[in-house]
Design a protein around this motif. Structure first.
Motif, short mmCIF file in Angstrom:
data_model
loop_
_atom_site.label_atom_id
_atom_site.label_comp_id
_atom_site.label_asym_id
_atom_site.label_seq_id
_atom_site.Cartn_x
_atom_site.Cartn_y
_atom_site.Cartn_z
N ARG A 75 13.49 -21.25 53.89
CA ARG A 75 14.40 -21.77 52.86
C ARG A 75 13.70 -21.93 51.53
NH1 ARG A 75 15.58 -24.83 57.44
NH2 ARG A 75 14.39 -26.62 56.66
N LEU A 76 12.41 -22.25 51.55
CA LEU A 76 11.66 -22.49 50.33
C LEU A 76 11.46 -21.20 49.52
CD1 LEU A 76 10.18 -24.85 48.88
CD2 LEU A 76 8.11 -24.17 50.10
N PHE A 77 11.10 -20.11 50.21
CA PHE A 77 10.80 -18.85 49.53
C PHE A 77 11.99 -17.88 49.49
CE2 PHE A 77 6.62 -20.32 50.99
CZ PHE A 77 5.92 -20.26 49.81
N GLY A 78 12.92 -18.03 50.42
CA GLY A 78 14.05 -17.11 50.49
C GLY A 78 13.73 -15.91 51.35
N ALA A 79 14.75 -15.45 52.07
CA ALA A 79 14.56 -14.35 53.02
C ALA A 79 14.13 -13.06 52.32
CB ALA A 79 15.85 -14.11 53.81
N ASP A 80 14.71 -12.78 51.15
CA ASP A 80 14.39 -11.53 50.46
C ASP A 80 12.92 -11.46 50.08
OD1 ASP A 80 16.99 -10.73 50.71
OD2 ASP A 80 17.57 -11.32 48.67
N TRP A 81 12.38 -12.56 49.55
CA TRP A 81 10.98 -12.54 49.10
C TRP A 81 10.03 -12.45 50.29
CZ3 TRP A 81 8.14 -10.87 45.61
CH2 TRP A 81 6.84 -11.31 45.41
N ILE A 82 10.33 -13.14 51.38
CA ILE A 82 9.47 -13.07 52.56
C ILE A 82 9.46 -11.65 53.12
CG2 ILE A 82 9.23 -13.85 54.95
CD1 ILE A 82 10.13 -16.61 54.06
N ARG A 83 10.64 -11.02 53.17
CA ARG A 83 10.69 -9.64 53.66
C ARG A 83 9.91 -8.71 52.72
NH1 ARG A 83 16.11 -10.65 55.57
NH2 ARG A 83 16.91 -10.05 53.51
N SER A 84 9.97 -8.96 51.41
CA SER A 84 9.23 -8.13 50.47
C SER A 84 7.72 -8.24 50.70
CB SER A 84 9.55 -8.54 49.03
OG SER A 84 10.90 -8.28 48.71
N ARG A 89 9.24 -27.16 36.17
CA ARG A 89 10.42 -27.87 35.67
C ARG A 89 10.80 -29.03 36.59
NH1 ARG A 89 12.53 -22.66 34.09
NH2 ARG A 89 13.67 -22.54 36.08
N ALA A 90 10.73 -28.79 37.89
CA ALA A 90 11.10 -29.84 38.85
C ALA A 90 10.15 -31.03 38.75
CB ALA A 90 11.09 -29.28 40.27
N TYR A 91 8.88 -30.78 38.59
CA TYR A 91 7.92 -31.88 38.52
C TYR A 91 7.97 -32.58 37.17
CZ TYR A 91 5.86 -30.98 43.04
OH TYR A 91 5.66 -30.86 44.40
N GLN A 92 8.31 -31.85 36.11
CA GLN A 92 8.47 -32.49 34.81
C GLN A 92 9.67 -33.43 34.81
OE1 GLN A 92 8.66 -29.00 32.29
NE2 GLN A 92 6.53 -29.24 31.63
N GLU A 103 6.11 -37.93 54.99
CA GLU A 103 6.44 -36.60 55.49
C GLU A 103 7.81 -36.15 54.98
OE1 GLU A 103 4.72 -34.48 57.13
OE2 GLU A 103 2.98 -35.64 57.77
N ALA A 104 8.78 -37.06 54.94
CA ALA A 104 10.14 -36.70 54.53
C ALA A 104 10.18 -36.31 53.05
CB ALA A 104 11.10 -37.85 54.81
N THR A 105 9.34 -36.92 52.22
CA THR A 105 9.37 -36.65 50.77
C THR A 105 8.35 -35.60 50.35
OG1 THR A 105 7.81 -38.49 50.40
CG2 THR A 105 10.17 -38.98 50.25
N TYR A 106 7.61 -35.07 51.29
CA TYR A 106 6.57 -34.07 51.03
C TYR A 106 7.15 -32.83 50.36
CZ TYR A 106 3.05 -30.56 52.52
OH TYR A 106 2.14 -29.55 52.57
N MET A 107 6.62 -32.46 49.20
CA MET A 107 7.07 -31.29 48.42
C MET A 107 8.57 -31.33 48.15
SD MET A 107 4.71 -28.12 49.83
CE MET A 107 5.19 -27.05 48.46
N SER A 108 9.12 -32.52 47.96
CA SER A 108 10.56 -32.64 47.73
C SER A 108 10.98 -31.95 46.43
CB SER A 108 10.96 -34.11 47.71
OG SER A 108 10.27 -34.83 46.69
N GLU A 109 10.13 -32.00 45.40
CA GLU A 109 10.46 -31.34 44.14
C GLU A 109 10.56 -29.82 44.31
OE1 GLU A 109 8.69 -35.28 43.23
OE2 GLU A 109 8.10 -33.58 44.49
N ASN A 110 9.65 -29.26 45.09
CA ASN A 110 9.71 -27.82 45.35
C ASN A 110 10.96 -27.45 46.11
OD1 ASN A 110 6.76 -28.81 45.33
ND2 ASN A 110 6.54 -26.63 44.90
N ARG A 111 11.32 -28.26 47.11
CA ARG A 111 12.53 -27.97 47.89
C ARG A 111 13.77 -28.08 47.02
NH1 ARG A 111 10.13 -31.47 51.38
NH2 ARG A 111 11.85 -32.96 51.19
N GLU A 112 13.77 -29.08 46.12
CA GLU A 112 14.91 -29.23 45.22
C GLU A 112 15.04 -28.01 44.30
OE1 GLU A 112 16.54 -32.29 41.74
OE2 GLU A 112 14.77 -32.80 42.93
N ALA A 113 13.89 -27.55 43.78
CA ALA A 113 13.91 -26.38 42.89
C ALA A 113 14.42 -25.14 43.62
CB ALA A 113 12.50 -26.13 42.34
N ALA A 114 14.11 -25.05 44.91
CA ALA A 114 14.53 -23.88 45.69
C ALA A 114 15.90 -24.04 46.32
CB ALA A 114 13.50 -23.60 46.78
N GLY A 115 16.49 -25.25 46.21
CA GLY A 115 17.75 -25.51 46.88
C GLY A 115 17.61 -25.49 48.39
#
Length: 426
Positions: A205-214, A234-237, A277-289
């Motif tokens: 979910r973080l990277f997206g299926a298309d990018w992982i396949r690439s 942007r998410a961290y700012q 653990e629940a909030t770990y990399m939450s900004e990255n997950r938010e940016a990636a939806g």
């Protein structure tokens, strides 16, 4: 004869000494903040001594001895004490919280380097490499991130994580799963071909299926900072506070609660860790939806489980395979023999031995060699005390886009962290 070795130890927090609670099953009878660990059945002869020097006041130095006694003063002044009373462990854990330290270790002993949750380009490999310059192959770095990724992928594919061989290669916080073999069959192509499976775990979910396949591989979660840099910035700012500030406040709150005699320290710590653990990399997950973490995403394997598996393999000669940070030797041709890398290893009483892996693709070569150059520049700065070397280390990093920005970063860190004042040479 024991050798005496000077080392630099980065201040990364106050949790490392507490991990002795988790590894106590393999340590001697050891009162740790009022609790006693079970005795080990096996006596070993290795001895370890460590002198920890408080970077803000050398007179508050403390010593591990007889055979392993620790009074650790961390960066915020908190003290921890551990005093094993009988036998000596074969493995010692380096302690965070001081800038400099001295080891005296028996030739047969092994040191574990583990530093948790510090963002892109984690220092576990860097600190392991610094120690390996003096201790050689007797220092082994661990991280639970690749272990957790491998276990998640195995479960998604319906395989037993303990029977799966994970083809993982890179540096700490900068690696890729390129294969997952069960009974000799590589199951990763099945994952890459199934969009539903690719969207069913955190990295998918973080990277997206298309990018992982690439890529043809599943990246370590920390590569999100590199592949989706603008979105992550942007998410961290936009965040109310940095992750470091959150962890500091959370940890201080945990210590404050444990001062109440009626509070269960274990219950309080489990609650604190669950929130972390629940909030770990939450900004990255938010940016990636990517949404919130699932229960399955929270099973990282844990540093304590990796450390215990390593200890058992070395102390009991129980051969196993683990993804570890070790010296490269001839594993990756693009790096020299002494470069510490993160790869699958076979571990037994003689130590950790990296397994031969396929060459890195060019896109990975670029990132790995660039970040390794940064690590080497960091070590040069720490060794020489040169501000220019520190600026170079920042400027060479792929996530820093200007030498001017690197100079501002060094100036900012020098203002906030008194322990870096040794960087006073040209």
């Amino acid at each position: 004869m024991h050798e005496r070795v000077p080392l630099s130890v980065d201040s990364t927090g106050v949790l490392l000494i507490r991990r002795l609670d988790s590894v106590s099953a393999l340590l001697p009878s050891a009162p740790i903040r009022g609790r006693t660990a079970p005795r080990t059945r096996r006596r070993v002869s290795a001895r370890r001594y460590l002198t920890v020097i408080d970077s803000t006041n050398a007179s508050r130095s403390c010593r591990l001895s007889e055979p392993l006694t620790a009074l650790i003063r961390t960066a915020n002044g908190t003290c921890f004490e551990s005093t094993p009373a009988t036998t000596t462990p074969v493995i010692g854990v380096p302690c965070a919280g001081a800038r400099s330290a001295t080891w005296r270790a028996a030739p047969s002993s092994v040191a574990i380097s583990m530093l948790a949750e510090v963002g892109a380009g984690g220092p576990a490999g860097l600190v392991t490499e610094a120690m390996a310059r003096h201790l050689g192959d007797r220092v082994i770095g661990i991280c639970d991130s690749p272990v957790g990724l491998g276990r998640r992928l195995a479960r998604i594919l319906g395989a037993d994580p303990d029977r799966a061989w994970i083809d993982y290669v890179g540096l700490n916080h900068l690696g890729w799963v390129r294969g997952l073999r069960v009974d000799g069959r590589d199951e990763l192509p099945r994952l890459l071909a199934d969009p539903g499976l690719l969207g069913s775990f955190e990295e998918g979910r973080l990277f997206g299926a298309d990018w992982i396949r690439s890529l043809g591989a599943v990246p370590n979660e920390y590569l999100h900072y590199y592949y989706f840099n603008r979105e992550a910035v942007r998410a961290y700012q936009a965040a109310e506070q940095t992750r470091g500030a959150f962890l500091r406040e959370q940890q201080e709150g945990f210590y404050a609660r444990t001062k109440d005699p009626g509070t269960s320290a274990l219950t309080a710590w489990n609650r604190t860790r669950a929130e972390r653990e629940a909030t770990y990399m939450s900004e990255n997950r938010e940016a990636a939806g990517a949404g919130d973490r699932d229960e399955s995403d929270l099973d990282s394997g844990g540093y304590e489980k990796v450390a215990l598996a390593l200890m058992r393999a070395v102390a009991r000669n129980e051969r196993t395979s683990l993804i570890l940070n070790v010296r490269n030797r001839t594993t990756l041709s693009v790096l020299d023999a002494d470069a510490v890398i993160e790869v699958p290893c076979l571990v037994d009483a003689s130590g950790a031995h990296p397994v031969a892996v396929d060459p890195l693709p060019y896109h990975a070569v670029g990132l790995v060699t660039a970040v390794k150059a940064v690590e080497r520049a960091v070590l040069d700065a720490a060794d020489s005390g040169s501000r220019a070397a520190a600026v170079k280390a920042f400027a060479l990093h792929p996530l820093v886009d200007s030498v001017t920005v690197a100079e501002r970063l060094v100036d900012g860190y020098l203002k906030v962290h008194p322990g870096l004042r040794y960087l006073d040479r040209p």
